[in-house]
Design an enzyme around this catalytic site. Structure first.
Site, PDB file in Angstrom:
ATOM      1  CE  LYS A 181      43.507 -56.889 -36.897  1.00  0.00           C
ATOM      2  NZ  LYS A 181      44.343 -55.449 -36.914  1.00  0.00           N
ATOM      3  CE  LYS A 234      45.674 -58.384 -39.810  1.00  0.00           C
ATOM      4  NZ  LYS A 234      45.700 -56.946 -39.380  1.00  0.00           N
TER       5      LYS A 234
HETATM    6  C1  PBG Z   1      46.532 -52.899 -36.529  1.00  0.00           C
HETATM    7  C2  PBG Z   1      47.030 -54.061 -37.340  1.00  0.00           C
HETATM    8  C3  PBG Z   1      47.700 -55.228 -36.938  1.00  0.00           C
HETATM    9  C4  PBG Z   1      48.156 -56.001 -38.115  1.00  0.00           C
HETATM   10  C5  PBG Z   1      47.767 -55.156 -39.107  1.00  0.00           C
HETATM   11  N1  PBG Z   1      46.981 -54.040 -38.747  1.00  0.00           N
HETATM   12  C6  PBG Z   1      47.939 -55.611 -35.502  1.00  0.00           C
HETATM   13  C7  PBG Z   1      46.944 -56.058 -34.536  1.00  0.00           C
HETATM   14  O1  PBG Z   1      45.882 -56.080 -35.011  1.00  0.00           O
HETATM   15  O2  PBG Z   1      47.568 -56.346 -33.678  1.00  0.00           O
HETATM   16  C8  PBG Z   1      48.778 -57.301 -38.089  1.00  0.00           C
HETATM   17  C9  PBG Z   1      49.271 -57.634 -39.587  1.00  0.00           C
HETATM   18  C10 PBG Z   1      50.217 -58.698 -39.357  1.00  0.00           C
HETATM   19  O3  PBG Z   1      50.394 -59.269 -38.266  1.00  0.00           O
HETATM   20  O4  PBG Z   1      50.738 -58.820 -40.393  1.00  0.00           O
HETATM   21  N2  PBG Z   1      46.863 -51.633 -36.916  1.00  0.00           N
END
Ligand code: PBG
Length: 311
Positions: A181, A234
């Protein structure tokens, strides 16, 4: 002829719809930057979930927005916390008709908006956070989640969650690891949706640096070693190379998350008449599948299911 030789087929059953449920809402609350996406009440969530399953969407990924937050994110662990009660609602409503997934992360529940708890210096404390993730995971499994999605990028989170689940008999609850991520600008609209922008700093101490693809593969390897059942890249669109390399290297189910900013950007351009939303959305989803994703988490899941059915 094109249909005959098409190499990639997008199917609704490979799409996962992310959904938001907020505590104490009377009416669903629209999210300005994400047309068609709302924060649901418990009631409207139930109905929308049934609609998504009836449309053929393969799974639901649930995020909870609590009415009150604290430094430890205790609403995420509490069995009466919004995410856990909503999981119970959906499991009661849907049984095993869909794959019910839960976001296993603290940022929606902490008052500072970071994905973990802080140490005395105000830095995210990786290992103290792991202990809370373990409790949160067990609470979500007891509430009926089939799959947990640890999205906080703490080191060792998959192993700790796997052991915690197994110790209390939830050995069949699966883990979809947010294995690579990236610290991405494309999460902007999500932070409005989940009201979880960090109040200071950013997430670059725990999320990946965008230039690094080999490091992303190393992150995926360690999550698989720790017991992940499926792994994710992601965001999706800006990281198709990572996805394609992960597809070649790993045989586990591979997921990609087309995140909020990817969705918002397509909508914004379409609103101005600069893009055809349907064609652009299906083309980007097809690209993600062609790069190697078995499963795609996307806010377009419901629309895409309908568009694909019309084809
Ligand atoms: C963290 C999380 C995030 C997203 C999914 N889970 C936010 C982040 O990491 O800042 C983002 C998903 C999206 O932008 O659609 N719980």
């Amino acid at each position: 002829m094109r249909r005959l030789v098409s190499e990639t087929t997008l199917r609704p059953r490979q799409l996962i719809l992310p959904m938001f449920v907020a505590e104490g809402l009377e009416q669903p609350r629209p999210i300005a930057s994400m047309p068609g996406v709302v924060q649901h009440t418990r009631d409207t969530l139930r109905k929308a979930a049934v609609d998504a399953v009836n449309a053929g969407v393969g799974g639901l990924m649930l995020f909870g927005i609590p009415a009150k937050r604290d430094a430890e994110g205790s609403g995420g662990v509490d069995e009466k916390g919004i995410l856990n009660v909503a999981l119970r609602d959906l499991r009661a409503e849907l049984g095993d008709a869909t794959v019910l997934m839960a976001d296993t992360c603290l940022d929606e529940f902490t008052d500072h908006g970071h994905c973990g708890v802080l140490d005395a210096d105000g830095d995210v404390d990786n290992d103290a956070t792991l202990r809370i993730y373990a409790e949160m995971a067990v609470a979500q499994a007891e509430a009926g989640a089939h799959v947990l999605g640890p999205s906080g990028m703490m080191d060792g989170q998959v192993g700790v969650i796997r052991r915690a689940l197994d110790e209390v008999g939830h050995s069949s609850t699966a883990i979809l690891a947010y294995a690579s991520k990236f610290a991405s600008a494309f999460y902007g609209p999500f932070r409005e949706a989940a009201d979880c922008a960090p109040s200071f700093g950013d997430r670059s101490a725990y999320q990946m640096d965008p230039p690094n693809a080999r490091e992303a593969l190393a992150e995926i390897t360690s999550d698989i070693d720790e017991g992940a059942d499926a792994v994710m890249v992601k965001p999706a669109g800006p990281y198709l190379d990572v996805l394609a390399r992960a597809r070649e290297r790993f045989d586990l189910p591979l997921a990609a998350y087309q995140v909020s900013g990817e969705y918002a950007a397509l909508h914004a351009a379409a609103d101005r008449g600069w893009l055809d939303l349907r064609r652009a959305a299906l083309e980007s989803l097809t690209g993600i599948a062609r790069a190697g994703a078995d499963v795609i988490v996307t806010y377009f899941a419901l629309d895409a299911a309908a568009w694909l059915a019309e084809r």
